[in-house]
Motif scaffolding. Structure first.
Motif, PDB file in Angstrom:
ATOM      1  N   TYR A 248      27.729  53.316  32.462  1.00  0.00           N
ATOM      2  CA  TYR A 248      28.353  52.862  33.905  1.00  0.00           C
ATOM      3  C   TYR A 248      29.167  51.712  33.719  1.00  0.00           C
ATOM      4  O   TYR A 248      30.341  51.671  34.431  1.00  0.00           O
ATOM      5  N   ARG A 249      29.012  50.802  33.015  1.00  0.00           N
ATOM      6  CA  ARG A 249      29.891  49.659  32.748  1.00  0.00           C
ATOM      7  C   ARG A 249      31.189  49.900  32.340  1.00  0.00           C
ATOM      8  O   ARG A 249      32.081  49.642  32.606  1.00  0.00           O
ATOM      9  N   GLY A 291      28.208  32.064  34.703  1.00  0.00           N
ATOM     10  CA  GLY A 291      28.767  32.435  33.516  1.00  0.00           C
ATOM     11  C   GLY A 291      30.326  32.404  33.712  1.00  0.00           C
ATOM     12  O   GLY A 291      31.106  32.510  32.997  1.00  0.00           O
ATOM     13  N   GLY A 292      30.776  31.256  34.659  1.00  0.00           N
ATOM     14  CA  GLY A 292      31.998  30.798  34.801  1.00  0.00           C
ATOM     15  C   GLY A 292      32.759  32.072  35.804  1.00  0.00           C
ATOM     16  O   GLY A 292      32.273  33.092  36.270  1.00  0.00           O
ATOM     17  N   ILE A 293      33.829  31.191  36.196  1.00  0.00           N
ATOM     18  CA  ILE A 293      34.885  32.223  37.073  1.00  0.00           C
ATOM     19  C   ILE A 293      35.372  33.411  36.641  1.00  0.00           C
ATOM     20  O   ILE A 293      35.371  34.476  37.410  1.00  0.00           O
ATOM     21  N   GLU A 294      35.490  33.657  35.453  1.00  0.00           N
ATOM     22  CA  GLU A 294      35.854  34.988  34.883  1.00  0.00           C
ATOM     23  C   GLU A 294      34.636  36.101  35.170  1.00  0.00           C
ATOM     24  O   GLU A 294      35.003  37.241  35.376  1.00  0.00           O
ATOM     25  N   MET A 295      33.556  35.629  35.117  1.00  0.00           N
ATOM     26  CA  MET A 295      32.456  36.378  35.286  1.00  0.00           C
ATOM     27  C   MET A 295      32.349  36.704  36.709  1.00  0.00           C
ATOM     28  O   MET A 295      32.208  38.262  37.181  1.00  0.00           O
ATOM     29  N   VAL A 296      32.574  35.653  37.727  1.00  0.00           N
ATOM     30  CA  VAL A 296      32.849  36.196  39.149  1.00  0.00           C
ATOM     31  C   VAL A 296      33.775  37.301  39.225  1.00  0.00           C
ATOM     32  O   VAL A 296      33.584  38.242  40.099  1.00  0.00           O
ATOM     33  N   LYS A 297      35.126  36.964  38.691  1.00  0.00           N
ATOM     34  CA  LYS A 297      36.307  38.012  38.734  1.00  0.00           C
ATOM     35  C   LYS A 297      35.459  39.451  38.405  1.00  0.00           C
ATOM     36  O   LYS A 297      35.910  40.212  39.070  1.00  0.00           O
ATOM     37  N   TYR A 298      35.064  39.556  37.236  1.00  0.00           N
ATOM     38  CA  TYR A 298      34.640  40.746  36.366  1.00  0.00           C
ATOM     39  C   TYR A 298      33.656  41.396  37.574  1.00  0.00           C
ATOM     40  O   TYR A 298      33.753  42.665  37.848  1.00  0.00           O
ATOM     41  N   ASP A 299      32.628  40.689  38.052  1.00  0.00           N
ATOM     42  CA  ASP A 299      31.529  41.356  38.975  1.00  0.00           C
ATOM     43  C   ASP A 299      32.269  41.794  40.157  1.00  0.00           C
ATOM     44  O   ASP A 299      31.917  42.922  40.651  1.00  0.00           O
ATOM     45  N   LEU A 300      33.281  41.166  40.837  1.00  0.00           N
ATOM     46  CA  LEU A 300      33.989  41.912  42.036  1.00  0.00           C
ATOM     47  C   LEU A 300      34.733  42.930  41.525  1.00  0.00           C
ATOM     48  O   LEU A 300      34.812  43.880  42.400  1.00  0.00           O
ATOM     49  N   ARG A 301      35.417  42.923  40.377  1.00  0.00           N
ATOM     50  CA  ARG A 301      36.210  44.164  40.106  1.00  0.00           C
ATOM     51  C   ARG A 301      35.224  45.444  39.965  1.00  0.00           C
ATOM     52  O   ARG A 301      35.724  46.300  40.388  1.00  0.00           O
TER      53      ARG A 301
END
Length: 311
Positions: A248-249, A291-301
């Motif tokens: 899925y990922r 896990g940092g702002i990049e992980m937030v970006k990834y989650d939103l994406r």
């Protein structure tokens, strides 16, 4: 290198979201459960009946000799709870306060103490007190005890319970809908997943499971003893979930690439702030945990990619 992902059809998947309905029975059960949390044990005259709490003294004898762990004083036993040896509670029914009686029972064949497995025993029992359990009336005292803001009568409480059940069922329906969408889209997707990725994901799932057990005061070693299994057996059970997670990922990442989904710094910062408020944490503390702002970006994406599946 990540494996190549060949997307198939991932829109118009003909997956339907379950319609949520709240029945009167569900609301009645929720109301009854709430009342049971405030149940009162009231001393009663007369005889022990099913559902009563009997305060008893007891001592068990095998072949005329008292056995270890078979004695108790002023023990509160709810009749019908099935917490004692089969047949014990039923024989208390009809006894009166102050009455003494010999109760004959047989220990189950799978009882944990070797010397008592399948053994016939006699319990000498005395009833010290009898209490009946009374559900609280739906009156002002009950609503004051609840301390729920804006709830002052039965109608308001029922409406709140109905809303709570609906919210929970809608969340469950949404999660199932997303799972069904991911499963449907993955059937049209081809990925040759390296075994190392599946192993890493299994490691993560195992670690998460270990943390869940810790919250219950159980270690993995204790879990293996309880279930007569080992780490490999647990890993084998988790293999299917690990494959699905990785599939899925990777699929969602490829959908995000194909749909040109990008997350701006501004959107990520706003999302981090909202999530930190939700978890009542300082934003920097939350980001460190997440896990940092990049992980937030990834989650939103990934979530935006799921929205594509929904459409």
């Amino acid at each position: 290198l990540k494996p190549e992902v060949k997307l198939g059809k991932y829109t118009d998947l003909n997956v339907k979201k379950e319609e949520v309905k709240v029945s009167k029975k569900e609301v009645d059960e929720a109301l009854n459960n709430m009342r049971e949390r405030y149940i009162e044990n009231v001393t009663k005259e007369g005889k022990v009946a099913d559902g009563d709490v009997a305060i008893i003294d007891f001592e068990g004898f095998k072949d005329g000799k008292a056995f270890e762990g078979g004695k108790g004083e002023n023990y509160s036993l709810k009749i019908g709870s099935n917490t004692f040896i089969p047949g014990f509670e039923e024989q208390l029914i009809g006894m009166e306060k102050g009455e003494e009686k010999d109760i004959n029972v047989t220990f189950p064949e799978d009882y944990h103490a070797e010397d008592l497995k399948g053994a016939p025993v006699v319990f000498k029992v005395k009833v010290n007190e009898i209490k009946e359990q009374k559900l609280p009336e739906l009156n002002k005292d009950f609503f004051d005890d609840l301390g729920m803001e804006g709830i002052t009568n039965e109608e308001e409480l029922v409406n709140q319970l109905k809303e709570n059940i609906k919210t929970r069922k809608e969340a469950e329906a949404e999660n199932k809908y997303i799972d069904d969408l991911l499963a449907a889209a993955s059937k049209n997707t081809k990925i040759d997943i390296p075994e190392v990725m599946i192993k890493e994901e299994t490691d993560r799932i195992l670690k998460q499971y270990e943390e869940q057990l810790k919250m219950q005061g159980i270690t993995l070693e204790m879990f293996y003893q309880f279930t007569a299994s080992d780490e490999q057996a647990l890993r084998d059970q988790m293999h299917g979930e690990a494959v699905n997670r990785v599939t899925y990922r990777l699929m969602l990442e490829e959908i995000a690439n194909k749909e040109k989904i990008e997350i701006s710094d501004k959107d990520a910062e706003e999302e981090a702030l909202e999530l930190s408020k939700k978890y009542e944490m300082d934003k920097d503390e939350f980001l460190k945990m997440f896990g940092g702002i990049e992980m937030v970006k990834y989650d939103l994406r990934m979530r935006k990619a799921i929205e594509v599946l929904k459409k």
